[in-house]
Design a protein around this motif. Sequence first.
Motif: not given
Length: 179
Positions: A37-42, A74-79, A103-107
């Motif tokens: 499923e496409r993840p929600r940004p929140e 991996f990057a998110r919000r400049e970090t 690594l779940i964030f990447h998945y």
Amino acid sequence: MTFFEDLSPYTYSEAAPRGASARNVGWLDAKHDFPRERPRPELLDALWEYCSILVVPTRGLHGCELCTSATNTFARRETKLLLGSGEIRVLGSAGDVFAAPNLIFHYICDHQYQPPQEFRQAVEMGPHPTSAEYRRLLDRLGLSWRENLPVSDEPKRFRFVRTEDGVEQQEEKGGGGEH
């Protein structure tokens, strides 16, 4: 990486919480299908906070078996964070404990993995890892944590030196073209 079915009992390392049974989420491999499923940004924002804390650091670096990515940064919000080097714990408001590789964030972000609803709800509604409540709950479960330090684009130069008493320690090198 080792595959575990979502919501199965956590048995991977000795870091099982006392007084609560952790359940696996996000232990994926290339041999097993998973819901997408496409993840929600929140959800991604909240999960990124969890990835900034390592509850169970691992030896070595685990890469993604689902893609050919040659990086674990991996990057998110400049970090930027190094993922694949530990586990996170997500704590639900009803006392649920979820164990996941960081690594779940990447998945979720890149492969559109859809974790179980109770996990997603705990990520967004449960105590966040930057809160004192989260740290108290980890402590009560007998779990410790350490910060997953942001990755810099500029590598730090260092060398190992042996002290007079024979102990090796890391010493940062200064600038000026040292190698």
